[in-house]
Design a protein around this motif. Structure first.
Motif, PDB file in Angstrom:
ATOM      1  N   SER A 123       0.688  -1.237  -0.120  1.00  0.00           N
ATOM      2  CA  SER A 123      -0.010  -0.136  -0.122  1.00  0.00           C
ATOM      3  C   SER A 123       0.871   1.386  -0.099  1.00  0.00           C
ATOM      4  O   SER A 123       0.547   2.289  -0.633  1.00  0.00           O
ATOM      5  CB  SER A 123      -0.972   0.046   1.046  1.00  0.00           C
ATOM      6  N   LEU A 124       1.824   1.115   0.770  1.00  0.00           N
ATOM      7  CA  LEU A 124       2.952   2.567   0.711  1.00  0.00           C
ATOM      8  C   LEU A 124       3.248   2.612  -0.642  1.00  0.00           C
ATOM      9  O   LEU A 124       3.262   3.909  -1.133  1.00  0.00           O
ATOM     10  CB  LEU A 124       3.845   2.301   1.865  1.00  0.00           C
ATOM     11  N   ALA A 125       3.765   1.579  -1.281  1.00  0.00           N
ATOM     12  CA  ALA A 125       4.224   1.614  -2.611  1.00  0.00           C
ATOM     13  C   ALA A 125       3.225   2.205  -3.618  1.00  0.00           C
ATOM     14  O   ALA A 125       3.217   2.892  -4.473  1.00  0.00           O
ATOM     15  CB  ALA A 125       4.749   0.216  -3.140  1.00  0.00           C
ATOM     16  N   ASP A 126       1.804   1.523  -3.510  1.00  0.00           N
ATOM     17  CA  ASP A 126       0.892   2.017  -4.239  1.00  0.00           C
ATOM     18  C   ASP A 126       0.644   3.588  -4.204  1.00  0.00           C
ATOM     19  O   ASP A 126       0.472   4.285  -5.400  1.00  0.00           O
ATOM     20  CB  ASP A 126      -0.376   1.337  -4.106  1.00  0.00           C
ATOM     21  N   GLN A 155      -1.154  -1.932 -12.543  1.00  0.00           N
ATOM     22  CA  GLN A 155      -0.369  -3.126 -12.176  1.00  0.00           C
ATOM     23  C   GLN A 155       0.657  -2.775 -11.297  1.00  0.00           C
ATOM     24  O   GLN A 155       1.523  -1.688 -11.403  1.00  0.00           O
ATOM     25  CB  GLN A 155       0.347  -3.391 -13.766  1.00  0.00           C
ATOM     26  N   LEU A 156       0.927  -3.657 -10.338  1.00  0.00           N
ATOM     27  CA  LEU A 156       1.990  -3.196  -9.326  1.00  0.00           C
ATOM     28  C   LEU A 156       2.482  -4.599  -8.879  1.00  0.00           C
ATOM     29  O   LEU A 156       1.722  -5.589  -8.411  1.00  0.00           O
ATOM     30  CB  LEU A 156       1.767  -2.623  -8.098  1.00  0.00           C
ATOM     31  N   TYR A 214       7.162   2.435 -13.397  1.00  0.00           N
ATOM     32  CA  TYR A 214       7.734   2.816 -12.343  1.00  0.00           C
ATOM     33  C   TYR A 214       8.425   1.848 -11.540  1.00  0.00           C
ATOM     34  O   TYR A 214       8.089   0.682 -11.488  1.00  0.00           O
ATOM     35  CB  TYR A 214       6.763   3.434 -11.248  1.00  0.00           C
ATOM     36  N   THR A 215       9.857   2.208 -10.960  1.00  0.00           N
ATOM     37  CA  THR A 215      10.441   1.226 -10.085  1.00  0.00           C
ATOM     38  C   THR A 215      10.103   2.102  -8.666  1.00  0.00           C
ATOM     39  O   THR A 215      10.486   3.268  -8.669  1.00  0.00           O
ATOM     40  CB  THR A 215      11.838   1.011 -10.241  1.00  0.00           C
ATOM     41  N   ALA A 227       1.223   2.858 -14.435  1.00  0.00           N
ATOM     42  CA  ALA A 227       0.043   3.601 -14.322  1.00  0.00           C
ATOM     43  C   ALA A 227      -0.633   4.024 -15.797  1.00  0.00           C
ATOM     44  O   ALA A 227      -0.066   4.456 -16.825  1.00  0.00           O
ATOM     45  CB  ALA A 227       0.204   5.081 -13.724  1.00  0.00           C
ATOM     46  N   TYR A 228      -2.003   3.927 -15.859  1.00  0.00           N
ATOM     47  CA  TYR A 228      -2.814   4.480 -16.986  1.00  0.00           C
ATOM     48  C   TYR A 228      -2.856   6.057 -16.811  1.00  0.00           C
ATOM     49  O   TYR A 228      -3.200   6.373 -15.635  1.00  0.00           O
ATOM     50  CB  TYR A 228      -4.222   3.838 -17.116  1.00  0.00           C
TER      51      TYR A 228
END
Length: 143
Positions: free
Chosen positions: A57-60, A78-79, A109-110, A127-128
């Motif tokens: 969630s932090l990464a999102d 996508q993640l 993204y990384t 991301a779209y």
């Protein structure tokens, strides 16, 4: 057009989950974000380690802030996550999202999650990017 800071401040004001996580925005610019968060007791699982969903969630949030900071409304589609080590109560986490490629419709993204300069998880995301510009409303909701 709004600044990256204005967009992310608006997003945070309307993002109850990121606020519940205790996320603080340390740095923000188009395509880049750095967030800070501390593991609390209610974020741990039955093994007394941070639940994997907390790191995810932090990464999102880091990806969302970085992608939207360009000024177009963008959504994570996508993640994927590779966990490197466990995290424990009280540890401070940093999430850094770095845009690696951006086209008209997609951004890649990384995201590195780390504590004490040691990477504890690495994520790759996409991301779209919509054609809609950010419009910050004086009353909340309606992004």
């Amino acid at each position: 057009m709004y600044t990256a800071e204005e967009i992310v401040n608006y997003m945070m004001a309307n993002d109850a989950f990121s606020r519940w996580l205790g996320i603080e925005v340390d740095k923000i610019s188009p395509g880049h974000s750095r967030l800070i968060m501390t593991i609390r007791e209610e974020m741990t699982n039955g093994f007394h380690i941070a639940h994997g969903g907390i790191v995810y969630s932090l990464a999102d949030s880091a990806l969302a802030f970085a992608a939207n900071a360009h000024g177009k409304i963008a959504k994570t589609i996508q993640l994927t996550c590779q966990y490197v080590q466990s995290l424990f109560l009280g540890q401070q986490l940093f999430a850094e999202a770095i845009e690696t490629t951006r086209t008209r419709k997609f951004a890649y993204y990384t995201i590195h999650i780390y504590t004490d300069n040691q990477v504890v998880a690495t994520l790759q995301g996409m991301a779209y990017i919509s054609e809609k510009d950010w419009i910050i409303k004086s009353t909340s909701s309606g992004m």
